[in-house]
Design an enzyme around this catalytic site. Structure first.
Site, PDB file in Angstrom:
ATOM      1  N   HIS A 280      12.162 -16.789  19.493  1.00 18.93           N
ATOM      2  CA  HIS A 280      12.477 -15.697  20.500  1.00 18.93           C
ATOM      3  C   HIS A 280      11.317 -14.654  20.740  1.00 18.93           C
ATOM      4  O   HIS A 280      11.107 -14.148  19.681  1.00 18.93           O
ATOM      5  CB  HIS A 280      13.994 -15.101  20.115  1.00 18.93           C
ATOM      6  CG  HIS A 280      14.438 -14.193  21.060  1.00 18.93           C
ATOM      7  ND1 HIS A 280      14.614 -12.822  20.791  1.00 18.93           N
ATOM      8  CD2 HIS A 280      14.733 -14.438  22.460  1.00 18.93           C
ATOM      9  CE1 HIS A 280      14.880 -12.077  21.883  1.00 18.93           C
ATOM     10  NE2 HIS A 280      15.069 -13.292  22.902  1.00 18.93           N
TER      11      HIS A 280
ATOM     12  N   GLU B  19      10.585 -18.892  23.424  1.00 13.29           N
ATOM     13  CA  GLU B  19      11.010 -18.300  24.759  1.00 13.29           C
ATOM     14  C   GLU B  19      10.300 -17.124  25.047  1.00 13.29           C
ATOM     15  O   GLU B  19       9.988 -16.379  24.053  1.00 13.29           O
ATOM     16  CB  GLU B  19      12.396 -17.990  24.508  1.00 13.29           C
ATOM     17  CG  GLU B  19      13.111 -17.413  25.538  1.00 13.29           C
ATOM     18  CD  GLU B  19      13.085 -15.893  25.610  1.00 13.29           C
ATOM     19  OE1 GLU B  19      13.692 -15.211  26.326  1.00 13.29           O
ATOM     20  OE2 GLU B  19      12.644 -15.232  24.731  1.00 13.29           O
TER      21      GLU B  19
ATOM     22  N   ASP C  46       9.569 -14.123  28.149  1.00 14.01           N
ATOM     23  CA  ASP C  46       9.889 -13.315  29.193  1.00 14.01           C
ATOM     24  C   ASP C  46       8.844 -13.114  30.467  1.00 14.01           C
ATOM     25  O   ASP C  46       7.632 -12.659  30.023  1.00 14.01           O
ATOM     26  CB  ASP C  46      10.630 -12.084  29.013  1.00 14.01           C
ATOM     27  CG  ASP C  46      11.602 -12.138  27.723  1.00 14.01           C
ATOM     28  OD1 ASP C  46      12.725 -12.758  28.135  1.00 14.01           O
ATOM     29  OD2 ASP C  46      11.483 -11.794  26.774  1.00 14.01           O
TER      30      ASP C  46
ATOM     31  N   HIS D  26       8.965  -8.090  28.454  1.00 13.78           N
ATOM     32  CA  HIS D  26      10.365  -8.021  28.449  1.00 13.78           C
ATOM     33  C   HIS D  26      11.040  -7.100  29.160  1.00 13.78           C
ATOM     34  O   HIS D  26      12.023  -6.973  30.129  1.00 13.78           O
ATOM     35  CB  HIS D  26      11.168  -7.829  27.040  1.00 13.78           C
ATOM     36  CG  HIS D  26      12.470  -7.932  26.905  1.00 13.78           C
ATOM     37  ND1 HIS D  26      13.252  -6.802  27.024  1.00 13.78           N
ATOM     38  CD2 HIS D  26      13.525  -9.145  26.851  1.00 13.78           C
ATOM     39  CE1 HIS D  26      14.571  -7.286  27.090  1.00 13.78           C
ATOM     40  NE2 HIS D  26      14.829  -8.615  26.895  1.00 13.78           N
TER      41      HIS D  26
ATOM     42  N   GLU E  42      11.804 -17.393  30.404  1.00 18.68           N
ATOM     43  CA  GLU E  42      12.939 -16.632  31.011  1.00 18.68           C
ATOM     44  C   GLU E  42      12.333 -15.855  32.152  1.00 18.68           C
ATOM     45  O   GLU E  42      11.533 -15.095  32.028  1.00 18.68           O
ATOM     46  CB  GLU E  42      13.614 -15.966  29.949  1.00 18.68           C
ATOM     47  CG  GLU E  42      14.600 -15.034  30.715  1.00 18.68           C
ATOM     48  CD  GLU E  42      15.365 -14.124  29.712  1.00 18.68           C
ATOM     49  OE1 GLU E  42      15.315 -13.964  28.661  1.00 18.68           O
ATOM     50  OE2 GLU E  42      16.085 -13.106  30.220  1.00 18.68           O
TER      51      GLU E  42
END
Ligand code: G3P
Ligand code: MG
Length: 249
Positions: free
Chosen positions: A12, A39, A41, A54, A114
């Site tokens: 993450h 992952e 962002d 993020h 993401e």
């Protein structure tokens, strides 16, 4: 159509328990741990440079004031995004999407990107990020585009129908989540593994799509989710979940 090869563990924001989130150092750390996917962002600077970040504001991870959407890349690239995490990471920068992908390719990692748009930039963020990605990434069986924003996912669908998409569900699910999943032709449902219930997992399982749970840093919770039918996990400490997924078939 691309056949998505989803892993059971996704680091993450890189490996956010061990290195500052959404940085090249975080990606390297995940790779060093033997993790197969991360992952990250993505959002846009004021002048539309896709960067790995993020929050909408700069404060938490850089100490600077202001909003990402109001900051040009030339200013953002000088910010320091490591020392809030620990002094050992002082000097670490906010990477562009392109810089992050270079490291992913070098380290042979898959990517869950993401789309994290600043308010009002839902479509634009997906368009710019996917355009950039299309020029540097061609392993579409190791790529998942996800978002909480159905506008961003719709833009991703319009631009690159055959790139797998994941529908992110927040704690409170939109009533039409199953219709959205169908309409957006998503390949996975990514849900909050800390707040979801067994009944919710069973509802999702009825769609026949892989279920990924974020952000799971606790082994007991991972075991429970696994017993409910969750297929994979996002974790800040992805190495810790290995013993749970090793028992998974
Ligand atoms: O994509 C899973 C997870 O990252 C969603 O929440 O806020 O950590 O981006 P957040
Ligand atoms: Mg995220």
């Amino acid at each position: 159509m691309v056949t998505l090869k989803l892993p059971k563990i996704i680091g993450h924001r890189g490996a956010a328990a061990y290195a500052p989130e959404n940085t090249l150092e975080g990606i390297h750390t995940a790779a060093d741990l033997g993790i197969e996917w991360v992952e990250l962002d993505v959002k846009l600077t004021r002048d539309q440079v896709p960067v790995i970040f993020h929050d909408d504001t700069l404060e938490r991870t850089t100490g600077a004031g202001g909003h990402v959407a109001e900051t040009n890349y030339e200013d953002l690239r000088h910010l320091e995004a490591g020392s809030w995490f620990s002094e050992g990471f002082a000097g670490v920068k906010i990477p562009t999407l392109e810089e992050a992908v270079e490291v992913l390719l070098e380290r042979n990692l898959g990517l869950n990107l993401e789309i994290k748009p600043c308010p009002g930039r839902e479509r634009e963020t997906a368009e710019v990020a996917l355009d950039a990605l299309s020029q540097i990434w061609d392993e579409h069986d190791r790529l998942l585009i996800s978002s909480f924003s159905h506008v961003s996912l719709e833009a991703a669908f319009d631009l690159a129908q055959d790139w797998p998409r994941g529908l992110l569900l927040p704690k409170d699910w939109p009533e039409n989540w199953a219709d959205l999943a169908d309409y957006l032709k998503v390949s996975s449902i990514n849900l909050n593994g800390n707040t979801c219930t067994r009944e919710q997992i069973e509802e999702v399982a009825d769609l026949g799509l892989p279920i990924l749970a974020y952000t799971i840093n606790d082994l007991d919770r991972a075991r429970l989710l696994r017993s409910w039918g969750v297929d994979g996990f996002f974790s800040d400490a992805p190495d810790l979940l290995r013993e749970v997924v090793e028992r998974m078939h």
